[in-house]
Design a protein around this motif. Structure first.
Motif: not given
Length: 53
Positions: A12-17, A22-25, A36-40
């Motif tokens: 249920i989690i979405t991290l938009p780019y 220059g990264g995921w919020v 990889l850190a954002a995925q984790k």
């Protein structure tokens, strides 16, 4: 992720780019530039939001 700048979706989690930042919020507004850190972190947030019946 199909492309390097795709949103990261885990459960249920979405991290938009953000191209501008220059990264995921993250939900708290912080930015993670390492995919990889954002995925984790997305996996950690998804597991934390699970409810046990």
């Amino acid at each position: 992720m199909q492309h390097p700048n795709d949103h990261i979706v885990v459960g249920i989690i979405t991290l938009p780019y953000s191209i501008i930042l220059g990264g995921w919020v993250m939900p708290d507004g912080s930015i993670i530039s390492n995919p990889l850190a954002a995925q984790k972190e997305a996996e950690r947030l998804n597991n934390a939001n699970r409810t046990i019946h």
